[in-house]
Design an enzyme around this catalytic site. Structure first.
Site, PDB file in Angstrom:
ATOM      1  N   GLY A  36       7.783  70.435  -6.320  1.00  0.00           N
ATOM      2  CA  GLY A  36       9.119  71.059  -6.516  1.00  0.00           C
ATOM      3  C   GLY A  36       9.889  69.716  -6.584  1.00  0.00           C
ATOM      4  O   GLY A  36      10.912  69.438  -7.514  1.00  0.00           O
ATOM      5  N   ASP A  38       9.403  66.556  -6.960  1.00  0.00           N
ATOM      6  CA  ASP A  38       9.361  65.214  -8.002  1.00  0.00           C
ATOM      7  C   ASP A  38       9.881  65.605  -9.214  1.00  0.00           C
ATOM      8  O   ASP A  38      10.879  65.203 -10.283  1.00  0.00           O
ATOM      9  CB  ASP A  38       7.924  65.440  -7.872  1.00  0.00           C
ATOM     10  CG  ASP A  38       6.771  64.065  -6.700  1.00  0.00           C
ATOM     11  OD1 ASP A  38       8.132  63.684  -6.423  1.00  0.00           O
ATOM     12  OD2 ASP A  38       6.226  64.183  -7.358  1.00  0.00           O
ATOM     13  N   GLU A 102      -3.243  76.506  -5.276  1.00  0.00           N
ATOM     14  CA  GLU A 102      -2.793  77.358  -6.481  1.00  0.00           C
ATOM     15  C   GLU A 102      -3.875  76.589  -7.872  1.00  0.00           C
ATOM     16  O   GLU A 102      -4.509  76.869  -8.842  1.00  0.00           O
ATOM     17  CB  GLU A 102      -1.301  76.954  -7.413  1.00  0.00           C
ATOM     18  CG  GLU A 102      -0.024  77.556  -6.692  1.00  0.00           C
ATOM     19  CD  GLU A 102       1.190  77.519  -7.323  1.00  0.00           C
ATOM     20  OE1 GLU A 102       0.850  76.565  -8.041  1.00  0.00           O
ATOM     21  OE2 GLU A 102       2.279  78.148  -6.824  1.00  0.00           O
TER      22      GLU A 102
END
Length: 1059
Positions: A36, A38, A102
């Site tokens: 998030g 970046d 993930e």
């Protein structure tokens, strides 16, 4: 070709193949994995906006995560439920353990469920990600060290590093110039849209029982992955063939880049003028993703061959009913690449056989539990019916007969309806089937191009359900319907089926569909219908005399106590009537009014004492008058040249058979349970086509005409329960086609000797012997050889797959005509059993010793306690064979002297006495020796030393002597009477099977009561032999396993005067 039937189980273990892994439920189109800090406010937000604007359902954590959602549940479920995952790699990506977990899950879904993974390298080189260089790699190690420790940390670092490496190797996008970000986002969205396809087909709202059927077919596909695989799914209409095919397609299509599901092929070809061309265009456009112009079927085939050549495809052709439909689409398997799967659903199994598919999966009806669940979902919105509707629900389910279509249609129709309406619907269905269901089922009937096949179907659904297929075929052939091929076609189209014991069956809804077709022809005037079976309609026609020439079949079944009576005049106008089935129906008047076209007369409880002469039966094929009141069949002989089946079973007053001279075509004569039958007319011998005679339980029948034994065509003869028949003639050997003889519970005491020379006999039940002839014949022969032996003790001797003891002799023509010998088997003296191998010899010897004689020759001790027997009861028994008299007394005296002087049971027997004899001595029941060379044996003496009580003697306990030649693999069995009185012919027979150097063992068989200590053989020679006596080796161990004789070379017989 493999043929597999469907299973009705709820659950089933899945085949171990990637084809069998079902895809998780689809939740999102795209899942975005990113770091998030970046990218969220820049690139990812632009990408998410563009995807959403394009209508792509995208998961992004800040919008989609619910309050309280955790990584291990909802987030992972979101990854599993997405078709595409976009992985945005940035410089700080490895700082997030969230991102790395993930990524692992995303790659797992790629492997298991073929999820599409697209990496996007945002301001970072792919090689940095692949090899975790510099700060990117250090951040990875730091993230691991912060969260894990020790050996666990090493494992996690290895897993995440491997995941980064694999993801970086995938084809993706590289953002190197932020000024072109907008262009790149557009390209990514376009690529996503190209790859995002909604290919899963809608199957059904309630897929009860579908999964197990789908997995069965996938299992068949898995077995054929090395070639172009063609699988057929076959079944009647409404069973769920299309749903099954869709379920299979949904589970395996992701394994194929090129695929096509073509539905409703039959309907397209019937309703569209250019149906075949439309199908070809559909296949090409599905695979090539572009429209292809086709002008003709021939052009289409060429285009398919050239444009799809070598492609590995998944093709489903649904509802095929003509061979050309498949040939125009997939004409040659060589057109396609290895691993191609073609699935065809059809109602016609012959079509699948013509295509030479690799496997056929037969779809069966649902079982009761599945049926009730499926119906309940549609009728109640639940897996079970409401408590107060349970009985009604079960009634509807029973009516549907496991047909998913009917369960679905009726369930939807009855939902939210009151009980009263349910009851009304059930009552109506008994007379008029549901339109929606009938329309679907009728497709198969309308697809029959031959009107004769339609007639056969209608005949079966009205009169022949539950009847033997061969029986029905004979009758309908007699009607000119060519039923041999017709019934086969109906079976192939799933319109009828063959059930247990070769009985014809039919799904209840197909039966109702056929009957409704008949009723549609004349709804209000039953006399104008082609077939009548409903009792109310038949009674109406017969009482009002409204029958017409249209009627070809009529059935009326009344209770045996019924007193209803009809006049034969009611049949006057039914001139086309060919099928007549009556139960306990009384008809008065002139029988000449009955149709001259009758081919089948089935009249249970026929009321008359004889069949009237004016009852025209000239063309009839089958007469079935079970439970009749007949005393005589006809008053005078009748000529019925086409009659093939005559069944008068359970006619308790019938006293005699008819004169058969006018029935030249009769094939089956069934007179079961006719207790007053006492005479069979001698003209039965004229029935040269007769194959079956069943006179079971004809308790007054005491003899059979000799002419009956001349019937060379009879295959089955059943005389069971004919308690007064006390003899079967030796003439039975003339019944050369006889395969089954059943005659238990008769007064027959002696099995005819000639029966063993019947080449065709396969099954016998007679005089306590029952079973296949190859198992029974040895027992019969042993019983003839040794009348005192238990005849049942060796029924299983010679069991196996070979032919029987005597039948092989006859087939090999080794004996010539056995009948003269076997007709006087009281004089049978010995049997030679010839085996092929030593192993077979050993097994057979064990069988004969342990089973046939009930004696265990491998034991040295008997079961009874002989320890208390005095040594004074140690005895010897000498048996002489051939020219032995010269030395017999000398040998006998020597043995007796040794017995008298013996201090123990271990008596020493005489050894060699050159030049008079050579001695071989064995312990127990047998003695082993080698036939000497350079010696002409002129006789031998057997000596048995045994312990017994005073009243027991060897002569009375003797059973037989077996001479086993291990060199020639033969066993010579000499019965008791032969052993007691060996003659010169016996010696010649023995010597003809002994040669110099042969290894031989002699077994002496005694019944219980003797303990055999030693057995010796003394070989008498013509001249001196310069050799020393060699001690006899221990008896050979014999296998006790049952075996059978594969070849019986010869039965050695000779006749002597009774002693």
């Amino acid at each position: 070709m493999e043929f597999v039937a469907s299973s009705s189980s709820f659950s089933q273990s899945k085949p171990s193949s990637s084809f069998s892994k079902s895809k998780p439920k689809r939740l999102y189109d795209v899942f975005i994995n990113f770091r998030g800090e970046d990218t969220r406010g820049k690139f990812v937000s632009h990408l998410h906006y563009a995807l959403s604007k394009a209508g792509v359902n995208t998961f992004i954590d800040d919008e989609n995560l619910l309050k309280g959602m955790t990584l291990k549940d909802e987030l992972m479920r979101a990854i599993e439920g997405s078709q595409i995952s976009l992985v945005v790699f940035s410089k700080s990506y490895t700082e997030s353990t969230w991102c790395l977990d993930e990524l692992e899950k995303i790659l797992e879904c790629r492997k298991l469920h073929d999820q599409i993974v697209m990496p996007i390298f945002y301001d970072i080189e792919p090689s940095v990600v692949r090899h975790q260089k510099g700060a990117f790699g250090k951040a990875l190690k730091s993230a691991v060290e912060k969260t894990y420790s020790g050996e666990h940390a090493e494992q996690v670092l290895w897993r995440w590093s491997s995941a980064l490496n694999r993801a970086a190797d995938l084809s993706g996008f590289h953002v190197v110039d932020r000024r072109n970000e907008a262009i790149l986002v557009k390209e990514i969205v376009e690529d996503v849209l190209r790859k995002l396809v909604y290919e899963d087909l809608y199957v059904t709202e309630f897929p009860v029982g579908l999964e197990s059927r789908v997995q069965k077919v996938i299992g068949l596909i898995n077995n054929q992955f090395t070639k172009v695989c063609m699988i057929g799914i076959w079944g009647m209409g409404g069973l769920g063939k299309t749903s099954t095919a869709k379920g299979i397609y949904n589970q395996i299509h992701r394994k194929f880049i090129d695929k096509s599901f073509i539905e409703d092929i039959r309907e397209i070809c019937q309703t569209e003028g250019r149906g075949h061309i439309l199908l070809q265009k559909k296949l090409l456009s599905d695979v090539l993703k572009t429209e292809v112009d086709i002008l003709s079927v021939g052009m289409g085939k060429t285009t398919i061959k050239e444009r799809l050549s070598g492609k590995r495809m998944l093709v489903v052709l649904d509802d095929v009913n003509e061979l050309g439909q498949v040939e125009h689409l997939c004409g040659n398997r060589e057109w396609f690449g290895q691993g191609t799967v073609i699935i065809i659903t059809t109602r016609d199994v012959r079509l699948l056989k013509q295509l030479k598919v690799d496997s056929i999966y037969k779809l069966e009806e649902m079982d009761k539990n599945e049926s009730l669940e499926l119906f309940s979902w549609h009728a109640f919105g639940n897996a079970e019916p409401r408590e107060d509707f349970k009985e009604l629900a079960r009634s509807v389910v029973a009516y549907c007969g496991g047909l998913p279509l009917a369960l679905r249609v009726l369930g939807a129709y009855l939902i939210e309806r009151p009980k009263q309406l349910w009851e009304s619907v059930l009552s109506k269905l008994e007379k008029i089937p549901n339109d929606q269901v009938q329309k679907k089922l009728r497709i198969s009937f309308d697809g029959l191009s031959d009107p004769l096949e339609k007639d056969i179907f209608l005949d079966v659904c009205c009169f022949f359900i539950g009847k033997d297929r061969g029986y029905v075929t004979e009758i309908l052939n007699g009607c000119g319907l060519h039923a041999d091929i017709g019934i086969t076609v109906l079976l192939e189209r799933s319109l009828i089926k063959v059930e247990k014991n070769n009985k014809l069956g039919m799904h209840p809804l197909l039966r109702d569909m056929g009957r409704e077709i008949i009723c549609e022809s004349s709804r209000n005037k039953p006399g104008k219908r082609s077939r009548l079976w409903f009792q109310k309609d038949v009674l109406d026609v017969l009482t009002k005399n409204t029958g017409t020439e249209t009627i070809v079949g009529l059935a009326l079944k009344l209770h045996y106590s019924s007193r209803d009576c009809f006049n034969a005049y009611a049949f006057k106008e039914m001139k086309s009537l060919r099928l007549l089935q009556l139960d306990h129906v009384h008809i008065t008047g002139d029988y000449q009014y009955l149709s001259k076209q009758l081919r089948w007369v089935c009249w249970q409880g026929f009321p008359s004492k004889y069949i009237p002469n004016n009852f025209n039966l000239e063309g009839v094929i089958a007469i079935d008058l079970k439970h009749s009141n007949l005393r005589l069949v006809w008053k005078k002989p009748q000529v019925l040249q086409w009659l093939k089946i005559l069944n008068l079973s359970h006619s308790k007053y019938l006293t005699a058979t008819p004169n058969f001279s006018g029935l030249p075509s009769l094939e089956k004569l069934i007179l079961k349970d006719c207790p007053s039958l006492s005479k069979v007319h001698k003209s039965i011998g004229d029935l040269h086509k007769l194959v079956l005679i069943n006179m079971k339980d004809c308790t007054s029948l005491s003899n059979l005409p000799r002419e009956m034994y001349q019937l060379k065509s009879v295959k089955t003869l059943n005389l069971s329960g004919c308690s007064k028949i006390d003899k079967l003639e030796e003439d039975i050997v003339q019944m050369e086609s006889l395969t089954t003889l059943i005659a238990e519970n008769t007064a027959v005491k002696q099995v005819p000797f000639s029966i063993v020379s019947l080449k065709s006999i396969g099954y016998i039940s007679l005089c306590g012997y029952e079973g296949l002839s190859r198992n029974v014949f040895p027992s019969i022969i042993w019983s003839w050889m040794s009348p005192t032996m238990n005849p049942l003790s060796c029924i299983h001797s010679f069991s196996g797959t070979s032919s029987s003891l005597v039948s092989i002799d006859m087939q090999n023509n080794d004996l010539g005509d056995l009948v003269p010998v076997l007709t006087n088997l009281s004089n049978l003296r010995s049997v030679l059993v010839q085996c092929d191998t030593e192993a077979e010899l050993s097994k057979q010897l064990g069988t004969i010793l342990d089973d046939a004689y009930g004696v265990n020759f491998t034991e040295l001790e008997i079961t009874s306690d002989t320890s208390q027997i005095s040594k004074h009861y140690l005895k010897s028994y000498l048996i002489g064979i051939g020219s032995y008299q010269e030395y017999f007394n000398t040998l006998s005296d020597s043995i007796s002297e040794r017995l008298e002087t013996s201090e123990s049971c271990d008596v020493s027997l005489p050894g060699d006495n050159d030049p008079y004899w050579l001695a071989h001595i064995g312990m127990g029941h047998s003695v082993y020796f080698t036939v000497p060379e350079n010696c002409h044996m002129k006789g031998m003496a057997l000596c048995v030393v045994y312990l017994s009580t005073p009243e027991k003697t060897a002569t009375e306990c003797l059973i037989s002597v077996l001479m086993v030649n291990y060199t020639k693999c033969s066993i010579l069995i000499c019965k008791r009477d032969t052993v007691i009185s060996f003659n010169d012919e016996d010696w010649e027979g023995i010597m003809s099977h002994l040669g110099s150097g042969d290894k031989v063992e002699i077994f002496v068989a005694f019944g219980h009561g003797l303990e055999i200590k030693k057995t010796a053989v003394y070989l008498m020679c013509d001249e001196s032999i310069d050799m020393k006596m060699v001690p006899s080796p221990e008896p050979k161990k014999v296998s006790k396993k049952n075996a059978f004789v594969r070849i019986i070379k010869k039965i050695v017989t000779s006749k002597i005067q009774e002693q």
